[in-house]
Design a protein around this motif. Structure first.
Motif, PDB file in Angstrom:
ATOM      1  N   LEU A 151       0.819  -1.220   0.000  1.00  0.00           N
ATOM      2  CA  LEU A 151       0.000   0.000   0.000  1.00  0.00           C
ATOM      3  C   LEU A 151       0.846   1.260   0.000  1.00  0.00           C
ATOM      4  O   LEU A 151       0.398   2.309  -0.467  1.00  0.00           O
ATOM      5  CB  LEU A 151      -0.919   0.006   1.230  1.00  0.00           C
ATOM      6  N   VAL A 152       2.080   1.183   0.519  1.00  0.00           N
ATOM      7  CA  VAL A 152       2.905   2.383   0.657  1.00  0.00           C
ATOM      8  C   VAL A 152       4.192   2.299  -0.156  1.00  0.00           C
ATOM      9  O   VAL A 152       5.083   3.134   0.010  1.00  0.00           O
ATOM     10  CB  VAL A 152       3.251   2.630   2.142  1.00  0.00           C
ATOM     11  N   LYS A 153       4.320   1.319  -1.026  1.00  0.00           N
ATOM     12  CA  LYS A 153       5.562   1.183  -1.811  1.00  0.00           C
ATOM     13  C   LYS A 153       5.761   2.419  -2.680  1.00  0.00           C
ATOM     14  O   LYS A 153       4.807   3.008  -3.204  1.00  0.00           O
ATOM     15  CB  LYS A 153       5.496  -0.068  -2.673  1.00  0.00           C
ATOM     16  N   PRO A 154       7.021   2.853  -2.872  1.00  0.00           N
ATOM     17  CA  PRO A 154       7.273   4.071  -3.652  1.00  0.00           C
ATOM     18  C   PRO A 154       7.073   3.896  -5.148  1.00  0.00           C
ATOM     19  O   PRO A 154       6.790   4.863  -5.849  1.00  0.00           O
ATOM     20  CB  PRO A 154       8.732   4.394  -3.325  1.00  0.00           C
ATOM     21  N   GLY A 155       7.202   2.677  -5.655  1.00  0.00           N
ATOM     22  CA  GLY A 155       7.057   2.471  -7.094  1.00  0.00           C
ATOM     23  C   GLY A 155       8.281   2.947  -7.848  1.00  0.00           C
ATOM     24  O   GLY A 155       9.341   3.232  -7.272  1.00  0.00           O
ATOM     25  N   GLY A 156       8.141   3.050  -9.180  1.00  0.00           N
ATOM     26  CA  GLY A 156       9.253   3.518  -9.995  1.00  0.00           C
ATOM     27  C   GLY A 156      10.284   2.464 -10.319  1.00  0.00           C
ATOM     28  O   GLY A 156      11.354   2.774 -10.840  1.00  0.00           O
ATOM     29  N   VAL A 157       9.984   1.192 -10.020  1.00  0.00           N
ATOM     30  CA  VAL A 157      10.917   0.103 -10.301  1.00  0.00           C
ATOM     31  C   VAL A 157      10.645  -0.431 -11.702  1.00  0.00           C
ATOM     32  O   VAL A 157       9.491  -0.659 -12.080  1.00  0.00           O
ATOM     33  CB  VAL A 157      10.774  -1.027  -9.258  1.00  0.00           C
ATOM     34  N   ALA A 158      11.695  -0.640 -12.467  1.00  0.00           N
ATOM     35  CA  ALA A 158      11.539  -1.141 -13.829  1.00  0.00           C
ATOM     36  C   ALA A 158      10.887  -2.522 -13.817  1.00  0.00           C
ATOM     37  O   ALA A 158      11.267  -3.394 -13.041  1.00  0.00           O
ATOM     38  CB  ALA A 158      12.899  -1.208 -14.517  1.00  0.00           C
TER      39      ALA A 158
END
Length: 445
Positions: A151-158
């Motif tokens: 729910l709180v992951k920053p994202g932006g990972v390929a």
């Protein structure tokens, strides 16, 4: 009586007028850990010297027949007059019946409280969320804990699977950087209205988790002071923005079983084909089946241990056709539905392959969870007792008799479960000899 020489050590038995020279000549007698030289000008003022030679001003007096001793400071940092002034101040405090040590403790406690309050005002939602997860993890299942992390992951990972080539941030991630004291109802209502436009179902789940998080914060003294009295996430406006979840009706019809089985069994990946069929024939949750390990299979008593998100574990029958599917799978690691490429060692929930199979079969809008719903719906054709189906699927008993008086052993469940499996396979047109022995497990290196 002869006057003592200025070079002599001070007489510790007598009060003397403290001077720099007397303090310099002060030494701790042999065999003692510390000694005191008393001042004749300020009652209670002492100079303490230790065996190591350290010297400091102290104040000593009686309060309620108990000796009160308080260090004023090092003789190198305090002048004699400063020490006398402090000693007189402490004497006034004692004369009022107060303990200067207790006053100092209160001041330190007040400073600590002020410091904690300032830190609480500055703490971010993300920092408190991490503390919340650490505190609650022992009471949660692994899957529930991981869902809170997502729910709180920053994202932006390929990622090749993600839209745009990178993973999206978690739905609560935009709230994590703000101070906890700023997480008020208008902020949450704006978040709810925004997220409801694109992912309402995920937003409703995140909202429920956020309400639980803020309820926990209100119970912690260090965070309760920076929150409003009412839960800021629990507002009618947020609820109206997110709406209500619709009742899902996706399930396989009896007439759709032949085409569904034919399409699934044609999957190029046999692990995925076996997984989807096992979901339908056990009625288990997608994550429960995904986490199956070879140790969970009991071939002697023909049982399958499911890691239940409600009760912890439950044991259901290992039906003949399901066992034939599992026994034919490669044994690469501890997971039944293993993968050579997935980081976790097992396949991920194959939503896309299932969608493709449904498209081939001409079946619209059937989700992975719809297979669990299908199992329950198809049992209605056989008039299987509702309690039996609930026990196999891992639903909580809904009646007092079921909860406290009905105990169904594995053999009784097997009688009904094998009947369900045989009927589904018959309707699907799948030929299977239930008396045949499954192929032996084979290890793949």
């Amino acid at each position: 009586m002869a006057r003592p020489k200025k070079t002599d050590a001070p007489d510790l038995a007598e009060r003397i007028n403290l001077t720099a020279g007397a303090i310099e000549r002060l030494a701790c007698p042999d065999g003692k850990q510390q000694a005191f030289m008393r001042d004749s000008e300020a009652p209670g003022l002492r100079v303490r010297v230790t065996a190591a030679g350290a010297k400091s001003f102290v104040y000593e007096a009686k309060l309620n027949r108990q000796t009160i001793r308080r260090t004023i400071g090092d003789v190198k940092l305090w002048s004699i007059e400063q020490a006398r002034t402090e000693a007189r101040r402490l004497a006034v405090v004692l004369d009022n019946g107060q303990d200067p040590r207790e006053i100092e403790r209160q001041k330190q406690a007040e400073k600590a409280a002020e410091k904690a309050a300032a830190a609480a005002k500055a703490v971010t939602v993300g920092e408190v969320w991490a503390v919340y997860l650490e505190a609650r993890q022992p009471r949660w299942g692994e899957r529930h804990y991981k869902e809170h992390l997502l729910l709180v992951k920053p994202g932006g990972v390929a990622s090749n699977r993600a839209a745009g080539g990178v993973t999206a941030p978690g739905i609560l991630h935009p709230l994590m950087a703000m101070p906890l004291r700023h997480l008020k109802a208008p902020v949450i209502e704006a978040w709810a209205e925004r997220e409801a436009q694109t992912r309402p179902a995920a937003a409703r789940l995140a909202w429920r988790c956020l309400k639980a998080f803020l309820r926990w914060c209100a119970e912690q003294p260090v965070y309760a002071t920076v929150l409003s009295s009412a839960n800021p996430a629990k507002t009618n406006k947020a609820r109206e923005s997110l709406g209500k979840a619709g009742v899902k009706q996706d399930a396989l019809l009896k007439e759709q079983l032949p085409t569904w089985f034919a399409a699934v069994r044609q999957q190029q990946n046999p692990v995925i084909a076996a997984y989807l069929q096992t979901l339908l024939l056990t009625g288990a949750r997608a994550g429960e089946v995904l986490g199956l390990r070879w140790d969970d299979i009991n071939t002697k008593w023909r049982g399958l241990t499911i890691r239940d998100k409600v009760e912890g574990t439950r044991v259901i029958p290992l039906t003949p056709y399901v066992w034939s599917l599992l026994a034919a799978l490669p044994r690469r690691n501890g997971f039944v539905f293993s993968s050579t490429t997935a980081a976790g060692g097992c396949i991920v929930i194959p939503r896309n392959p299932h969608h493709d199979a449904c498209a081939v079969a001409g079946i619209d809008d059937l989700t992975i969870h719809g297979l669990r719903r299908s199992f329950k719906s198809l049992t209605e054709w056989l008039e299987i007792p509702a309690g039996v189906v609930a026990q196999i699927m891992g639903h909580k008993p809904s009646a007092t008799a079921e909860k406290h008086y009905t105990v169904r052993p594995l053999d009784l469940l097997r009688m009904h479960h094998e009947r369900i499996e045989a009927w589904i396979l018959e309707q699907a047109g799948v030929t299977f000899d239930s008396a045949s022995e499954p192929s032996k497990l084979r290890a793949v290196l």
